[in-house]
Design an enzyme around this catalytic site. Structure first.
Site, PDB file in Angstrom:
ATOM      1  CG  HIS A 208       8.140  31.487  38.439  1.00  0.00           C
ATOM      2  ND1 HIS A 208       7.248  30.531  37.975  1.00  0.00           N
ATOM      3  CD2 HIS A 208       9.376  31.080  38.005  1.00  0.00           C
ATOM      4  CE1 HIS A 208       7.903  29.592  37.315  1.00  0.00           C
ATOM      5  NE2 HIS A 208       9.184  29.905  37.306  1.00  0.00           N
ATOM      6  CG  ASP A 210      13.058  31.065  35.431  1.00  0.00           C
ATOM      7  OD1 ASP A 210      12.263  30.697  36.320  1.00  0.00           O
ATOM      8  OD2 ASP A 210      13.132  30.528  34.311  1.00  0.00           O
ATOM      9  CG  HIS A 267       7.942  31.059  33.028  1.00  0.00           C
ATOM     10  ND1 HIS A 267       8.872  32.065  33.268  1.00  0.00           N
ATOM     11  CD2 HIS A 267       8.474  29.944  33.576  1.00  0.00           C
ATOM     12  CE1 HIS A 267       9.919  31.568  33.904  1.00  0.00           C
ATOM     13  NE2 HIS A 267       9.693  30.286  34.120  1.00  0.00           N
ATOM     14  NE  ARG A 277       4.910  20.450  31.007  1.00  0.00           N
ATOM     15  CZ  ARG A 277       5.741  21.399  31.446  1.00  0.00           C
ATOM     16  NH1 ARG A 277       5.895  21.601  32.756  1.00  0.00           N
ATOM     17  NH2 ARG A 277       6.418  22.140  30.598  1.00  0.00           N
TER      18      ARG A 277
END
Length: 345
Positions: A208, A210, A267, A277
């Protein structure tokens, strides 16, 4: 930028590059010049010597860990995401999923408090304080970067971008993402045990861009972030983790305002097999009523206007109507044709 190696996998390629690094201790003229270059070439850079207090970073990570360690029934009291709130697996309203859970806040202090107080905790003040302090630090950092960008681009008003973020009606958000470790079935475990690199491809948060102006991301020491090559959409660049640094990327709104000069980088995040994570993102956004349009200084005979004017509210509504990987900014191109948009069905 020099590639270390190139490795095909599942019809995708991965190239390891020395990505741009900006040091805020450099002289301002040098830093702003390299920010412009990084945003033009990659839409992304790693930021070091950023000046954000270690205590602020420690507290937000501590509170995030404590929240995500709560029983599912407790975390769900902060949801469902609408889109603000707690979510797990589901991303957005159109069928996208990922191997993560998250908590999304509007950066208004009262909004943060209202969300946190839904949790069954004796005292929500520590969580609220940690989030509010982090938001303030990120807002200042984002505005500093945007002002340097404005200077580097030669804008008449160097604060053109930052004024939108500082506006009391700014629609900025902060998001906490948790990617739990994954062990899978017996075949997965056997594969992992034979794999010295301990890497099984598993998408945590899919491809996607941002939508906002600017994103500032920090994660723990677990890798997972990958950015798409600006020259080949089948090539991905893994980003080495660095808990002491921030990673900054351009969003769609900033690409439109700079008339395509700054690249809204696509990204994704891959989930690790053995380690959790944890990442924290600040999304710097304008007010809903703000008009997003290429700035006059960015429009020239050589670079004619690429995007029509639109409000941030209009863009958000379009965003929520599409899948995660859709090229929504294409819808606002002046030469837009329906076949240009990639909508994932």
């Amino acid at each position: 930028m020099v590639a270390n190696h190139f490795m095909p996998e599942n019809k995708e390629s991965f190239v390891h590059l020395d990505l741009p690094v900006i040091d805020l201790s450099w002289k301002r003229e040098r830093a702003r010049k390299l920010i412009v270059r990084a945003f033009k070439e990659f839409g992304f850079f790693k930021l070091i010597n950023h000046g954000v207090s270690k205590d602020i970073i420690y507290n937000i990570e501590k509170e995030s860990k404590e929240f995500f360690s709560l029983p599912a029934s407790e975390k769900q009291k902060a949801g469902p995401p609408n889109p603000i709130g707690y979510g797990s697996k589901k991303i957005g309203f159109n069928g996208d999923t990922g191997e993560l859970e998250y908590l999304l806040f509007h950066t208004n202090p009262s909004s943060i408090y209202q969300r946190v107080r839904t949790l069954n905790r004796e005292d929500p003040r520590n969580f609220c304080c940690a989030v509010n302090n982090y938001v303030e630090a990120m807002k200042e950092l984002a505005c500093e970067i945007l002002d340097m960008l404005g200077e580097g681009l030669g804008l008449d008003d160097k604060r053109t971008f930052s004024k939108l973020v500082r506006d009391e009606d700014s629609d900025s958000l902060v998001r906490l993402n948790h990617y739990p470790p994954y062990y899978g079935n017996s075949e997965d475990r056997l594969s992992i045990s034979k794999n010295k690199d301990d890497k099984v491809a598993r998408v945590g948060f899919g491809e996607h861009s941002d939508p906002q102006m600017l994103t500032i991301l920090r994660s723990n020491d677990v890798e997972g972030l990958q950015i798409q090559s600006p020259t080949n959409d089948r090539v991905w660049i893994p980003v080495k983790s660095d808990p002491s640094a921030f990673f900054v990327n351009v969003g769609d709104a900033l690409q439109a305002m700079t008339n395509g000069r700054c690249l809204s980088v696509r990204h994704r995040a891959m989930a690790n097999t053995r380690r959790s994570r944890l990442s924290t993102m600040f999304f710097a956004a304008p007010p809903l009523h703000a008009c997003i349009s290429p700035l006059p200084e960015m429009v020239t005979l050589e670079n004619p206007q690429k995007y029509r004017s639109f409000t941030w509210d209009e863009y958000k509504k379009i965003m929520y109507s599409l899948r995660l990987a859709s090229n929504r900014l294409n819808l606002f191109q002046l030469d837009y044709k329906e076949e240009n948009i990639k909508v994932i069905s």
